[in-house]
Scaffold this active site. Structure first.
Site, PDB file in Angstrom:
ATOM      1  N   LYS A   1      -2.218  -8.915   7.073  1.00 24.65           N
ATOM      2  CA  LYS A   1      -1.059  -9.047   6.074  1.00 24.65           C
ATOM      3  C   LYS A   1      -0.285 -10.048   6.801  1.00 24.65           C
ATOM      4  CE  LYS A   1      -1.113  -4.213   4.224  1.00 24.65           C
ATOM      5  NZ  LYS A   1      -0.309  -2.967   4.315  1.00 24.65           N
TER       6      LYS A   1
ATOM      7  N   GLU B   1       0.778  -0.459  -7.138  1.00 23.56           N
ATOM      8  CA  GLU B   1      -0.559  -1.168  -7.432  1.00 23.56           C
ATOM      9  C   GLU B   1      -1.487  -0.986  -8.167  1.00 23.56           C
ATOM     10  OE1 GLU B   1      -2.561  -0.552  -3.526  1.00 23.56           O
ATOM     11  OE2 GLU B   1      -0.688  -1.040  -2.021  1.00 23.56           O
TER      12      GLU B   1
END
Length: 419
Positions: free
Chosen positions: A334, A204
């Site tokens: 999500k 990330e």
């Protein structure tokens, strides 16, 4: 406009994992106008046990075959301007709660592509197609600064993410800039405690030094204070513990720190971190079935964001279960965890029913698509968790800046008060 053709192909996430991209051709039967939209499915490294199945049995090739045989013939002819018509068809075609026949990757890529097509057909931004004409609130960016856990191959701190978030920025550009500056500033502090650090980053884009969790928090706190003072923006810090990945069925195992904690010890450890480092955001502090510990922590720290990801997996029923006992003040959304935008919207509605804040989130293996920025605005999310550095992260952040410019004086941005 109706879907006239549907394609699928194998592509890659930013982590190099194979995923699927769906391409839809839509056509106006009266004018003959043609549009093409595409979307790809992101992929997570730490997945909750209750998420939809990413690929059907047989992997990505089975997913492609399922799309071509089961999905494409059924969605051709659907009107993309009817919100969620494609999503309903996906559920009908698959017939299982976890998309076991076609796979969640196929489902979410198709859902995203159809929503993009619907917005383009009507000539409106995707966030307006999702949230309506009055969708104008921009979310606060929550960014991963120092990484550990599964996202860092187990080489850094045992806690998975050390996060920063501006709490009262005047606009979205300043909010994003604040996180960028914190990320840059943290490197200076890391080098003071780990002189051998060469600047490694994880999936990330977070720094991955070999330091303890408490050292990571000290560094992040100092960098956040420094940037906050310079920019005049209040900054909160937090963690994503990803505790399910530490849980062995009896204890939480912190391998790098050489510590094992039973459930009570884990609770006191997390409470101490909140108090000592003034954490404003705590995600997944306990394993994904421990609703009671979540509720106890939330009751003890009512003014902090106690957030469930693996606990809820964007599932409306699990969110309602947690909501009834006050298990969290925030819910990670999500869409790929649940398979379609329709289901994700239902999860948001469940969160709102119990007064929870909504955090729309990326995955560690994300793509260059900027869809998530529009989903966050369309859903009215208070927070977007989409990293700080890396092309697939800045794609979403830059799109939020564009949306802010497009909305102009009508744009608002979330403000969070802690204490």
């Amino acid at each position: 406009m109706q879907i006239s053709d549907a394609w699928i192909r194998k592509v890659f996430t930013g982590r190099g994992d194979v995923t699927v991209e769906v391409e839809l051709t839509v056509e106006d039967s009266v004018t003959g106008d043609v549009l093409v939209t595409r979307a790809a499915a992101p992929a997570g490294a730490s997945r909750g046990a209750h998420e939809v199945l990413y690929f059907p049995e047989g992997g990505v090739d089975a997913a492609l075959a399922a799309f071509e045989k089961l999905v494409a013939p059924e969605i051709v002819g659907l009107d993309v301007t009817e919100p969620y018509s494609t999503d309903g068809k996906l559920e009908e075609v698959d017939g299982t709660q976890r998309f076991e026949k076609i796979g969640g990757a196929v489902a979410i890529a198709t859902s995203f592509a159809a929503a993009e097509a619907g917005a383009a057909s009507l000539g409106v931004p995707l966030y307006s197609f999702i949230g309506g004409a009055y969708a104008r609130r921009l979310p606060l960016p929550l960014g991963n600064v120092i990484g550990g856990g599964k996202h860092s191959r187990g080489l850094g701190p045992d806690i998975q993410e050390f996060l920063a978030m501006p709490l009262n920025p005047p606009d979205i550009y300043t909010a994003v800039y604040t996180n960028v500056e914190i990320h840059k500033r943290v490197l200076k502090y890391i080098l003071k405690v780990d002189t051998s650090f060469t600047g490694g980053k994880n999936d990330e884009g977070a720094w991955t030094p070999r330091i303890s969790s408490t050292t990571a928090l000290k560094i992040l706190r100092e960098a956040a204070r420094e940037v906050s003072g310079e920019l005049g923006v209040e900054v909160g810090i937090g963690v994503d513990v990803a505790a399910s990945s530490l849980w062995n069925g009896e204890k939480y195992v912190y391998k790098n720190e050489g510590v094992e904690r039973d459930p009570r010890e884990q609770f006191e450890f997390i409470a101490k971190l909140i108090e000592e480092y003034d954490l404003v955001y705590v995600e997944d502090p306990f394993h994904e079935e421990d609703f009671q510990s979540f509720a106890e922590l939330r009751d003890r720290f009512k003014d902090r964001l106690i957030v469930g990801d693996d606990l809820f997996v964007t599932n409306p029923e699990r969110i309602k279960k947690g909501g009834k006992i006050g298990a969290a003040t925030g819910v990670i959304i999500k869409p790929d965890q649940i398979g379609t935008l329709l289901r994700a919207h239902q999860a948001v509605s469940a969160a709102r029913e119990f007064g929870m804040r909504v955090i729309v989130s990326h995955r560690s293996g994300d793509t260059e698509y900027k869809t998530l920025a529009h989903i966050a605005v369309g859903f009215g999310a208070e927070v977007i968790k989409t990293g700080i550095m890396g092309g697939e992260r800045t794609a979403k952040l830059n799109e939020l800046i564009r949306i802010g410019d497009y909305l102009g004086k009508w744009a608002t941005i979330t403000q969070i008060r802690i204490h």
